[in-house]
Design a protein around this motif. Structure first.
Motif, PDB file in Angstrom:
ATOM      1  N   GLU A 323       0.816  -1.195   0.029  1.00  0.00           N
ATOM      2  CA  GLU A 323       0.076  -0.122   0.017  1.00  0.00           C
ATOM      3  C   GLU A 323       0.930   1.266   0.027  1.00  0.00           C
ATOM      4  OE1 GLU A 323      -1.099  -2.938   1.609  1.00  0.00           O
ATOM      5  OE2 GLU A 323      -2.679  -2.918   0.432  1.00  0.00           O
ATOM      6  N   ALA A 324       2.028   1.156   0.557  1.00  0.00           N
ATOM      7  CA  ALA A 324       2.805   2.380   0.897  1.00  0.00           C
ATOM      8  C   ALA A 324       3.826   2.295  -0.565  1.00  0.00           C
ATOM      9  CB  ALA A 324       3.600   2.247   1.949  1.00  0.00           C
ATOM     10  N   ASP A 325       3.875   1.101  -1.205  1.00  0.00           N
ATOM     11  CA  ASP A 325       4.836   0.939  -2.238  1.00  0.00           C
ATOM     12  C   ASP A 325       6.182   1.522  -1.938  1.00  0.00           C
ATOM     13  OD1 ASP A 325       5.852   0.570  -4.758  1.00  0.00           O
ATOM     14  OD2 ASP A 325       5.461   2.660  -5.742  1.00  0.00           O
ATOM     15  N   LEU A 326       6.666   0.724  -0.663  1.00  0.00           N
ATOM     16  CA  LEU A 326       8.098   0.928   0.042  1.00  0.00           C
ATOM     17  C   LEU A 326       8.655  -0.419   0.125  1.00  0.00           C
ATOM     18  CD1 LEU A 326       8.938   3.549   2.605  1.00  0.00           C
ATOM     19  CD2 LEU A 326       9.442   1.075   2.837  1.00  0.00           C
ATOM     20  N   ARG A 327       9.983  -0.800  -0.143  1.00  0.00           N
ATOM     21  CA  ARG A 327      10.766  -1.616   0.216  1.00  0.00           C
ATOM     22  C   ARG A 327      11.767  -1.239   1.116  1.00  0.00           C
ATOM     23  NH1 ARG A 327       9.291   0.575  -4.084  1.00  0.00           N
ATOM     24  NH2 ARG A 327      11.086   0.388  -5.608  1.00  0.00           N
ATOM     25  N   LEU A 328      11.843  -2.270   2.346  1.00  0.00           N
ATOM     26  CA  LEU A 328      12.573  -1.709   3.298  1.00  0.00           C
ATOM     27  C   LEU A 328      13.527  -3.075   3.480  1.00  0.00           C
ATOM     28  CD1 LEU A 328      13.348  -0.014   5.939  1.00  0.00           C
ATOM     29  CD2 LEU A 328      11.337  -1.460   7.102  1.00  0.00           C
ATOM     30  N   VAL A 329      14.908  -2.646   3.908  1.00  0.00           N
ATOM     31  CA  VAL A 329      15.919  -3.989   4.011  1.00  0.00           C
ATOM     32  C   VAL A 329      16.653  -3.321   5.238  1.00  0.00           C
ATOM     33  CG1 VAL A 329      17.893  -4.908   3.306  1.00  0.00           C
ATOM     34  CG2 VAL A 329      16.105  -4.602   1.581  1.00  0.00           C
ATOM     35  N   VAL A 330      16.779  -4.206   6.311  1.00  0.00           N
ATOM     36  CA  VAL A 330      17.691  -3.844   7.467  1.00  0.00           C
ATOM     37  C   VAL A 330      18.340  -4.967   7.601  1.00  0.00           C
ATOM     38  CG1 VAL A 330      17.430  -3.628   9.973  1.00  0.00           C
ATOM     39  CG2 VAL A 330      15.728  -2.858   8.437  1.00  0.00           C
ATOM     40  N   MET A 331      19.938  -4.794   7.782  1.00  0.00           N
ATOM     41  CA  MET A 331      20.898  -5.970   7.976  1.00  0.00           C
ATOM     42  C   MET A 331      21.752  -5.491   8.937  1.00  0.00           C
ATOM     43  SD  MET A 331      21.488  -7.547   3.919  1.00  0.00           S
ATOM     44  CE  MET A 331      22.587  -5.626   3.511  1.00  0.00           C
ATOM     45  N   ALA A 332      22.162  -6.281   9.961  1.00  0.00           N
ATOM     46  CA  ALA A 332      23.000  -6.174  11.038  1.00  0.00           C
ATOM     47  C   ALA A 332      24.053  -6.973  11.252  1.00  0.00           C
ATOM     48  CB  ALA A 332      22.281  -5.861  12.482  1.00  0.00           C
ATOM     49  N   ASN A 333      25.291  -6.710  11.607  1.00  0.00           N
ATOM     50  CA  ASN A 333      26.338  -7.697  11.954  1.00  0.00           C
ATOM     51  C   ASN A 333      26.707  -7.942  13.440  1.00  0.00           C
ATOM     52  OD1 ASN A 333      27.696  -5.341  12.221  1.00  0.00           O
ATOM     53  ND2 ASN A 333      29.672  -6.090  11.341  1.00  0.00           N
ATOM     54  N   ARG A 334      25.542  -7.614  14.083  1.00  0.00           N
ATOM     55  CA  ARG A 334      25.717  -8.129  15.667  1.00  0.00           C
ATOM     56  C   ARG A 334      24.099  -8.373  15.724  1.00  0.00           C
ATOM     57  NH1 ARG A 334      27.019  -3.143  19.472  1.00  0.00           N
ATOM     58  NH2 ARG A 334      26.448  -4.799  20.970  1.00  0.00           N
ATOM     59  N   SER A 335      24.066  -9.370  16.843  1.00  0.00           N
ATOM     60  CA  SER A 335      22.758  -9.786  17.157  1.00  0.00           C
ATOM     61  C   SER A 335      21.886  -8.614  18.252  1.00  0.00           C
ATOM     62  CB  SER A 335      22.640 -11.000  18.022  1.00  0.00           C
ATOM     63  OG  SER A 335      23.158 -12.187  17.238  1.00  0.00           O
ATOM     64  N   GLY A 336      20.636  -8.710  17.914  1.00  0.00           N
ATOM     65  CA  GLY A 336      19.971  -7.734  19.061  1.00  0.00           C
ATOM     66  C   GLY A 336      19.777  -6.371  18.470  1.00  0.00           C
ATOM     67  N   ARG A 337      20.158  -5.995  17.302  1.00  0.00           N
ATOM     68  CA  ARG A 337      19.758  -4.726  16.885  1.00  0.00           C
ATOM     69  C   ARG A 337      18.890  -4.332  15.735  1.00  0.00           C
ATOM     70  NH1 ARG A 337      21.996  -4.285  21.058  1.00  0.00           N
ATOM     71  NH2 ARG A 337      23.695  -3.132  21.645  1.00  0.00           N
ATOM     72  N   ALA A 338      19.063  -5.442  14.695  1.00  0.00           N
ATOM     73  CA  ALA A 338      17.817  -5.112  13.791  1.00  0.00           C
ATOM     74  C   ALA A 338      16.474  -5.098  13.909  1.00  0.00           C
ATOM     75  CB  ALA A 338      17.997  -6.469  12.731  1.00  0.00           C
ATOM     76  N   TRP A 339      15.622  -5.945  14.816  1.00  0.00           N
ATOM     77  CA  TRP A 339      14.454  -5.750  14.935  1.00  0.00           C
ATOM     78  C   TRP A 339      14.127  -4.302  15.598  1.00  0.00           C
ATOM     79  CZ3 TRP A 339      10.891  -9.520  13.955  1.00  0.00           C
ATOM     80  CH2 TRP A 339      11.546 -11.097  13.888  1.00  0.00           C
ATOM     81  N   PRO A 340      14.762  -3.675  16.484  1.00  0.00           N
ATOM     82  CA  PRO A 340      14.422  -2.259  16.789  1.00  0.00           C
ATOM     83  C   PRO A 340      14.580  -1.538  15.770  1.00  0.00           C
ATOM     84  CG  PRO A 340      16.274  -3.072  18.262  1.00  0.00           C
ATOM     85  CD  PRO A 340      15.856  -4.304  17.425  1.00  0.00           C
ATOM     86  N   ALA A 341      15.552  -1.572  14.933  1.00  0.00           N
ATOM     87  CA  ALA A 341      15.996  -0.899  13.827  1.00  0.00           C
ATOM     88  C   ALA A 341      14.811  -0.833  12.757  1.00  0.00           C
ATOM     89  CB  ALA A 341      17.366  -1.069  13.354  1.00  0.00           C
ATOM     90  N   ALA A 342      14.297  -2.126  12.489  1.00  0.00           N
ATOM     91  CA  ALA A 342      12.931  -2.355  11.467  1.00  0.00           C
ATOM     92  C   ALA A 342      11.951  -1.582  12.022  1.00  0.00           C
ATOM     93  CB  ALA A 342      13.007  -3.785  11.190  1.00  0.00           C
ATOM     94  N   ALA A 343      11.909  -1.520  13.451  1.00  0.00           N
ATOM     95  CA  ALA A 343      10.482  -1.253  13.905  1.00  0.00           C
ATOM     96  C   ALA A 343      10.620   0.455  13.807  1.00  0.00           C
ATOM     97  CB  ALA A 343      10.381  -1.373  15.479  1.00  0.00           C
ATOM     98  N   LEU A 344      11.785   1.050  14.067  1.00  0.00           N
ATOM     99  CA  LEU A 344      12.156   2.483  14.029  1.00  0.00           C
ATOM    100  C   LEU A 344      11.789   2.846  12.520  1.00  0.00           C
ATOM    101  CD1 LEU A 344      13.181   5.176  14.866  1.00  0.00           C
ATOM    102  CD2 LEU A 344      15.436   4.411  14.367  1.00  0.00           C
ATOM    103  N   ALA A 345      12.449   2.204  11.481  1.00  0.00           N
ATOM    104  CA  ALA A 345      12.355   2.460  10.049  1.00  0.00           C
ATOM    105  C   ALA A 345      10.943   2.471   9.867  1.00  0.00           C
ATOM    106  CB  ALA A 345      13.237   1.549   9.398  1.00  0.00           C
ATOM    107  N   GLU A 346      10.116   1.744   9.991  1.00  0.00           N
ATOM    108  CA  GLU A 346       8.592   1.429   9.827  1.00  0.00           C
ATOM    109  C   GLU A 346       7.862   2.679  10.394  1.00  0.00           C
ATOM    110  OE1 GLU A 346       6.000  -2.329   9.589  1.00  0.00           O
ATOM    111  OE2 GLU A 346       5.671  -1.509  11.415  1.00  0.00           O
ATOM    112  N   GLU A 347       8.027   3.067  11.738  1.00  0.00           N
ATOM    113  CA  GLU A 347       7.427   4.223  12.275  1.00  0.00           C
ATOM    114  C   GLU A 347       7.745   5.419  11.574  1.00  0.00           C
ATOM    115  OE1 GLU A 347       4.897   5.890  14.730  1.00  0.00           O
ATOM    116  OE2 GLU A 347       5.298   3.666  14.836  1.00  0.00           O
TER     117      GLU A 347
END
Length: 351
Positions: A323-347
């Motif tokens: 619906e937003a016509d948006l593609r989002l990619v989040v990649m991290a090289n340490r555990s525990g950071r990508a989930w909140p980063a994806a939530a932030l980007a979505e918000e």
């Protein structure tokens, strides 16, 4: 160190810096790059920074490559979702305990009932598997088969939704049997080449390739913890080479190319694309629906299709918001950071 581009890049970078993110976030909208941030260290030994060209392990995001490749073989008429796995794989290439009713669709929807080589819902962390098995020997799909071949099934086919890496290992073996080439060559032909993903592949961890962001296990004030407080690479915490259940390496731009090629019907035609995105089953544990491998959740502008991935040292998210016509990619090289980063980007970017 952080490098931001795009009209919303600085705003996103500020939020990522506050959470000590190490990786790349790329958001592409209908008018091009909305925000791209590269932040953190790719190689701690020499202080090499992460850039927009850095390649990360993407863990289970790569299940989408396996699924698209298998469905491309359906499109060619070589099999169908309803094809029984025993019709494709001989006795030496399938679990000894395999229920003969398991179909290729069961594999892609996590409903096969097959026991996994590392239970996602158990207490054993993934890296512990490689304390009892030789990770260096895991360089082709069939190498993982002994890890689960003799395990009893957990449920009848179709009776339960239970995320299963072993099912995708078997999907990779089915691809090899149907296509007559290695799993890696089949994915190159079906996905990477037509999508223009020149920087994506399945290198072994001991291959010498450029631009790799090394996956790190953090010291004890983070997760997962190293016993002596030192940073360590994930060299002995994952298979030596990526497998059909995950472990490819990619750049953020290549993963957007993948989403665009899939969206536009360039990997499989529109009928099969739509079938892959149709909700097939509901996973109450994850609170999502599965298409054929794709995760489906959210509503309105936040309705998204994609897949997450998490390995020791790497975490990734690939999301398409139709619906937003948006593609989002989040990649991290340490555990525990990508989930909140994806939530932030979505918000910030989806709203």
């Amino acid at each position: 160190m952080s490098v931001a581009t795009g009209p919303r890049g600085d705003e996103l970078a500020a939020g990522l810096a506050a959470m000590d993110f190490s990786g790349v976030v790329l958001a592409v909208g209908p008018d091009g790059v909305l925000a791209q941030v590269a932040q953190g260290i790719a190689d701690r030994a020499v202080g090499r920074p992460i850039t927009s060209c850095s390649r990360f392990g993407i863990a289970s995001v790569a299940k989408l490559f396996t699924a698209v490749t298998l469905v491309s073989l359906f499109e060619r008429g070589l099999a169908a979702p309803s094809t029984a796995l025993v019709e494709v794989l001989g006795p030496g290439l399938r679990p000894e305990t395999l229920d003969r009713r398991v179909t290729l669709e069961h594999l892609l929807t996590h409903t096969s009932g097959i026991a996994d080589y590392c239970d996602e819902y158990g207490d054993e962390p993934y890296e512990a598997v490689w304390l009892r098995a030789n990770s260096n020997a895991m360089r082709a799909p069939r190498d993982l088969l002994p890890l689960f071949s003799g395990l009893a099934s957990l449920a009848e086919p179709g009776a339960e939704v239970r995320y299963c890496n072993a099912a995708f290992v078997l999907a990779g073996l089915a691809i090899e049997a149907l296509a007559g080439v290695s799993f890696y060559d089949a994915v190159e032909t079906a996905v990477f080449a037509p999508a223009g993903m020149a920087s994506t592949g399945y290198p072994a961890l001991d291959d010498v390739i450029p631009d790799v962001a090394i996956g790190y296990l953090a010291p004890p004030d983070d997760e997962p913890a190293a016993a002596d407080g030192a940073w360590r690479s994930n060299l002995y915490a994952v298979p030596a080479r990526g497998q059909p259940d995950g472990g490819a390496f990619a750049t953020a731009e290549d993963l957007v190319r993948f989403l665009d090629a899939f969206r536009d019907g360039r990997l499989v035609g529109e009928p099969w694309r739509d079938e892959m995105l149709r909700p097939h089953v509901r996973d109450e544990r994850e609170d999502i629906s599965y298409g054929l491998a794709w995760w489906l959740d959210g509503e309105g502008r936040r309705r998204r299709v994609g897949h997450p991935g998490g390995d020791p040292g790497y975490v990734a998210h690939v999301r398409w918001y139709p619906e937003a016509d948006l593609r989002l990619v989040v990649m991290a090289n340490r555990s525990g950071r990508a989930w909140p980063a994806a939530a932030l980007a979505e918000e910030l970017l989806v709203g």
